[in-house]
Design a protein around this motif. Structure first.
Motif, PDB file in Angstrom:
ATOM      1  N   ARG A 437      -0.459  86.472  74.652  1.00 46.07           N
ATOM      2  CA  ARG A 437       0.464  86.261  75.777  1.00 46.07           C
ATOM      3  C   ARG A 437       0.391  84.832  76.279  1.00 46.07           C
ATOM      4  O   ARG A 437       1.409  84.199  76.573  1.00 46.07           O
ATOM      5  N   LYS A 438      -0.822  84.326  76.354  1.00 49.83           N
ATOM      6  CA  LYS A 438      -1.033  82.960  76.833  1.00 49.83           C
ATOM      7  C   LYS A 438      -0.418  81.949  75.870  1.00 49.83           C
ATOM      8  O   LYS A 438       0.201  80.955  76.294  1.00 49.83           O
ATOM      9  N   MET A 439      -0.581  82.174  74.569  1.00 52.85           N
ATOM     10  CA  MET A 439       0.047  81.313  73.570  1.00 52.85           C
ATOM     11  C   MET A 439       1.569  81.341  73.709  1.00 52.85           C
ATOM     12  O   MET A 439       2.231  80.300  73.664  1.00 52.85           O
ATOM     13  N   ALA A 440       2.111  82.534  73.886  1.00 53.89           N
ATOM     14  CA  ALA A 440       3.565  82.669  74.037  1.00 53.89           C
ATOM     15  C   ALA A 440       4.059  81.970  75.299  1.00 53.89           C
ATOM     16  O   ALA A 440       5.111  81.332  75.291  1.00 53.89           O
ATOM     17  N   ALA A 441       3.292  82.063  76.383  1.00 60.18           N
ATOM     18  CA  ALA A 441       3.680  81.407  77.637  1.00 60.18           C
ATOM     19  C   ALA A 441       3.720  79.895  77.457  1.00 60.18           C
ATOM     20  O   ALA A 441       4.619  79.216  77.983  1.00 60.18           O
ATOM     21  N   GLY A 442       2.756  79.361  76.704  1.00 57.72           N
ATOM     22  CA  GLY A 442       2.769  77.931  76.425  1.00 57.72           C
ATOM     23  C   GLY A 442       3.988  77.525  75.622  1.00 57.72           C
ATOM     24  O   GLY A 442       4.619  76.494  75.890  1.00 57.72           O
ATOM     25  N   ALA A 443       4.334  78.340  74.630  1.00 60.45           N
ATOM     26  CA  ALA A 443       5.523  78.058  73.827  1.00 60.45           C
ATOM     27  C   ALA A 443       6.789  78.126  74.673  1.00 60.45           C
ATOM     28  O   ALA A 443       7.708  77.316  74.510  1.00 60.45           O
ATOM     29  N   MET A 444       6.837  79.079  75.589  1.00 58.54           N
ATOM     30  CA  MET A 444       8.030  79.234  76.423  1.00 58.54           C
ATOM     31  C   MET A 444       8.239  78.032  77.344  1.00 58.54           C
ATOM     32  O   MET A 444       9.378  77.664  77.643  1.00 58.54           O
ATOM     33  N   LYS A 445       7.166  77.411  77.785  1.00 56.64           N
ATOM     34  CA  LYS A 445       7.320  76.206  78.610  1.00 56.64           C
ATOM     35  C   LYS A 445       7.960  75.090  77.800  1.00 56.64           C
ATOM     36  O   LYS A 445       8.820  74.348  78.297  1.00 56.64           O
ATOM     37  N   MET A 446       7.544  74.958  76.526  1.00 56.83           N
ATOM     38  CA  MET A 446       8.168  73.964  75.662  1.00 56.83           C
ATOM     39  C   MET A 446       9.635  74.306  75.428  1.00 56.83           C
ATOM     40  O   MET A 446      10.517  73.424  75.482  1.00 56.83           O
ATOM     41  N   ILE A 447       9.925  75.573  75.171  1.00 57.29           N
ATOM     42  CA  ILE A 447      11.297  76.016  74.912  1.00 57.29           C
ATOM     43  C   ILE A 447      12.172  75.774  76.142  1.00 57.29           C
ATOM     44  O   ILE A 447      13.317  75.312  76.029  1.00 57.29           O
ATOM     45  N   GLN A 448      11.647  76.093  77.308  1.00 58.92           N
ATOM     46  CA  GLN A 448      12.380  75.841  78.565  1.00 58.92           C
ATOM     47  C   GLN A 448      12.739  74.366  78.694  1.00 58.92           C
ATOM     48  O   GLN A 448      13.886  74.012  79.030  1.00 58.92           O
ATOM     49  N   GLN A 449      11.780  73.498  78.422  1.00 56.02           N
ATOM     50  CA  GLN A 449      11.997  72.059  78.547  1.00 56.02           C
ATOM     51  C   GLN A 449      13.014  71.566  77.518  1.00 56.02           C
ATOM     52  O   GLN A 449      13.908  70.770  77.854  1.00 56.02           O
TER      53      GLN A 449
END
Length: 610
Positions: A437-449
Motif C-alpha cells: 500500500r505504501k509503495m502504491a501511495a508513493g507511485a500515486m503521488k508521482m502519477i498525480q504530479q
C-alpha cells in the motif's frame, strides 16, 4: 455490475475505445494496490495481467504480514518502525485477511548458527513491542524456559534448547489480499483484465502512450492507449522494460526463488507459527506454520534464472528443507512421500543493493562485537547508566562483519524503487507484501504530479490508510464479533455453523453475497457452502480456469489436499457449464488443472524416488 467472464468482453472493449489516464502492467499485489488507489481517486484506470491475478509472486509467499523483528538483529530500528506501522494499516483496511498469530522463536546454543540468544531476543522483542504499540496488551512479548517450550511444542529438538521468545506476528492470505484489491478497483470503475499479456508499446515519437496486448483467451491483439503507463510486474519488470527496443535497458532485478512444503499436521504437529535458525550455520532461518490442519514450512532463498512463469521445486530444495526441519523436529522424520503440497515463488529483489531484509539472513551489516556492544549500551541506557549520546556513539561506529563483494541471495535488499524512464514508462519494483500500500501511495503521488504537469489534470488522492479493500469495511478492532454475526446469516442460509464461520472469516463482509448464492440450487457434487463459494468466484472474482478457484480464490490445492480429488471434477463440471466451454476446452482445462496439482504434489520427484 459483476466481475466475471460475462463482464470481461465489455471491459476489454471499453479499454480500447478511450484513452486511459493510467494503464498498469502486472496484477500482483503491487499493481493491485496501485489500481485500487488510482480508481478510488477518480483516475481512469486499466490493469492487465498475463496470468490470473496473483498467479506469479503474490500467491507464493510465506503467507505472513511480517512485523520485521528479524531486522533488529542489525538494529534497523527505522525499518522495523515502518514495517509494524504499515502492518497495522493493512490490518485496518483488510481486517478479514491479516490475522494476529503470535510467533514462537526457540533459542538454541548452536555455536555460530544462532541469530539471537535469550538476552538479546528479549531486548529485541521489547523494542519491537514499543515500535508496534503492543506493550502492555495481550499481544505483548514474553519468554519461555526450555520446559515451557517443550510443553507447548514437544517435537522440537531438546538438545541445546535455551528457551524461546514469543512475539506478535500476522498470518496472511496473499492471493486473497490481491483479489480483494482488484475487486475494489473494479467496483470503483477500474478496468481489470487477467489473461491479457503486454507484447509491445505504443509510441508518439519516442514517448510511450499505450500498450499492445494479446488477449490470451481470444488470441486477439489489442491496443490500449493511456496518458501514463506503470510497470508493476514484479520479477518480470526487466522483461517489460525490454519491450522497448529503442534503447538499452540496464537490468534492475535479481529474482530469487523461495520454496515451501506442506505436510499433514499429524506428521508435524506445530501448534503456532515457529521461526528458527536452520542449524546449518548459513545465517538463515525457516518458518514452520500451521494452517487448515496442515503444517507448511520454508523458505529457501536461491538465485533464479529459469522460467519465470513456472518455477519448479527441485530435489535440492526438498532435501534442504527436510534436513532443516528434521534437525529441529528430530522425531518428525519427514520424507518426500509425506509432502502433500508445495509451491515455488520468485521474489522481486532489486539488483545491487546490499543489506538483507529477507529470511532473517545475517547480511554482515554489523559484526558480532558491534551487535553485543549495541545490546550492552541499550541495556545500560534503559537502566539510566548510559546517555543517548552513548547509544548514538555505538550506532555510529558499527563494524562490518564481512568483506564479500558478491552478495548471497539472502543478502539482496528487498527495498523498493520508483522511477520514470526517458520513454515515459514508470516502473515500481522490488518491495514486499507488507509494503504494497505504501509503495502504491508513493507511485500515486508521482502519477498525480505528472497528470497535473503534463495534462493539466487535477486529481485528489484518497487517504489509502483508511480506504478498505473489498470485504474489509468493518471495525478491525472487532473482527471476532463481526465474524460471529456474519456466520449467523450463513447458518440461516442452511450452512453448518463450522462452514458458515469459515466463510465469514474468509470473505469478510462479502460473506453475505456468498451466503445468498449458497441458497441457489447446489452444483452437483458440491456442498451448499462450496456451491456458494464457487458461484461467488464465478460471478464476482473473475475465475477463468479451475486452478484460479482451487489454488488462488480458495486454499483447496495447498491446504485441503485430502478432499481435493473428490472436489475437482464437480468444480470442473460447474465451471464448464457456467463458462460455456466446448468439450475440447473442458478437456484442456482439465489437463491444465491436473498439471498444477501434479506440480504441487511433487509427482515427478516422487516418481523418480520410487
Amino acid at each position: 455490475m459483476g466481475f466475471s467472464i460475462h463482464t470481461r468482453k465489455e471491459t476489454v472493449k471499453a479499454m480500447q475505445e478511450q484513452e486511459l489516464d493510467l494503464l498498469i502492467i502486472g496484477g500482483g499485489i503491487t499493481g493491485a494496490g496501485v489500481a485500487l488507489q488510482a480508481a478510488a481517486s477518480g483516475v481512469k484506470t486499466g490493469l492487465i495481467e498475463m496470468q490470473d491475478f496473483a498467479e506469479g509472486t503474490s500467491s507464493r509467499s510465506t503467507k505472513l504480514v511480517h512485523g520485521g523483528i528479524r531486522y533488529l538483529k542489525n538494529f534497523d530500528v527505522e525499518v522495523v518502525a515502518d514495517t509494524v506501522t504499515e502492518r497495522a494499516v493493512i490490518q485496518g483496511i483488510a481486517p478479514h485477511i491479516p490475522k494476529p498469530d503470535p510467533m514462537l522463536l526457540p533459542i538454541y546454543n548452536d555455536e555460530g548458527a544462532t541469530t539471537y540468544n535469550m538476552f538479546s531476543i528479549k531486548v529485541a522483542m521489547d523494542l519491537y513491542d514499543q515500535l508496534a504499540g503492543v506493550t502492555g496488551t495481550p499481544f505483548a512479548n514474553y519468554v519461555l524456559d526450555p520446559e515451557e517450550v517443550l510443553k507447548r511444542e514437544p517435537f522440537l529438538k531438546k538438545e541445546g534448547l535455551q528457551g524461546a521468545g514469543v512475539y506478535l506476528d500476522f498470518r496472511n492470505n496473499d492471493a486473497r489480499l490481491v483479489i480483494e484489491n482488484i475487486k475494489q478497483a473494479a467496483a470503483d470503475g477500474g478496468y481489470m483484465v487477467s489473461k491479457m499479456k503486454a507484447v509491445g508499446f505504443l509510441y508518439e515519437e519516442d514517448k510511450i502512450v499505450g500498450v499492445k496486448a494479446r488477449d490470451l483467451l481470444t488470441g486477439e491483439t489489442v491496443e490500449i492507449r493511456a496518458k501514463l503507463v506503470i510497470n508493476t510486474s514484479g520479477p518480470w519488470v526487466d522483461k517489460i522494460r525490454n519491450l522497448n527496443f529503442k534503447r538499452a535497458v540496464v537490468p534492475k532485478m535479481r529474482p530469487t526463488k523461495g520454496v515451501h512444503l506442506v505436510v499433514d499436521h499429524e506428521k508435524l504437529p506445530v501448534p503456532q507459527p515457529t521461526y528458527f535458525d536452520t542449524g546449518k550455520q548459513d545465517g538463515r532461518m525457516v518458518f514452520a506454520l500451521p494452517r487448515e490442519n496442515k503444517t507448511y514450512f520454508g523458505t529457501t532463498d536461491t538465485d533464479y534464472t529459469g522460467d519465470y512463469e513456472d518455477p519448479k521445486v527441485t530435489q535440492e530444495d526438498v532435501d534442504y528443507l527436510l534436513e532443516v526441519v528434521n534437525h529441529r523436529y528430530p522425531e518428525a522424520n519427514l520424507t518426500l512421500d509425506d509432502i502433500e503440497a508445495s509451491w515455488a515463488g520468485l521474489r522481486p529483489l532489486l539488483m545491487g543493493n546490499a543489506g538483507s531484509d529477507y529470511n532473517g539472513g545475517d547480511n554482515g551489516s554489523i559484526s558480532e562485537k558491534s551487535f553485543n556492544d549495541v545490546i550492552d549500551v541499550v541495556t545500560r541506557y534503559k537502566a539510566d547508566d548510559a546517555s543517548r549520546g552513548d547509544v548514538e556513539n555505538v550506532l555510529n561506529h558499527l563494524e562490518t562483519s564481512r568483506e564479500e563483494k558478491e552478495l548471497s541471495p539472502s543478502q539482496v535488499s528487498r527495498g523498493s524503487s520508483l522511477e520514470r524512464e526517458e520513454d515515459g514508462l514508470i516502473t515500481l519494483s522490488g518491495g514486499k507484501i507488507t509494503d504494497y500500500r505504501k509503495m502504491a501511495a508513493g507511485a500515486m503521488k508521482m502519477i498525480q504530479q505528472l497528470l497535473k504537469e503534463e495534462y493539466n489534470q487535477e486529481i485528489e488522492l484518497i487517504d489509502s490508510t483508511r480506504y478498505p479493500v473489498a470485504g474489509g469495511a468493518f471495525d478491525p478492532a472487532k473482527v471476532d464479533e463481526h465474524v460471529a454475526e456474519l456466520a449467523e446469516e450463513g447458518v440461516q442460509a442452511g450452512l453448518s455453523e463450522e462452514e458458515a464461520r469459515y466463510i465469514a472469516d474468509f470473505y469478510g463482509t462479502n460473506a453475505v453475497e456468498v451466503f445468498k448464492l449458497a441458497q441457489e440450487e447446489p452444483f452437483e457434487g458440491l456442498s451448499v457452502g462450496e456451491s456458494g463459494r464457487l458461484r461467488y468466484a464465478l460471478e464476482a472474482e473473475m475465475i477463468l480456469a479451475p486452478s484460479d478457484y482451487l489454488m488462488r480464490r480458495t486454499n483447496h490445492i495447498l491446504f485441503e489436499r485430502d478432499t481435493l480429488d473428490e472436489l475437482k471434477q464437480p468444480v470442473i463440471d460447474a465451471m464448464a457449464e457456467y463458462l460455456e466451454w466446448t468439450d475440447e476446452a473442458k478437456e484442456e482445462y482439465t489437463q491444465q488443472l491436473e498439471a498444477v496439482i501434479a506440480a504441487s504434489d511433487l509427482a515427478e520427484l516422487k516418481g523418480r524416488n520410487n
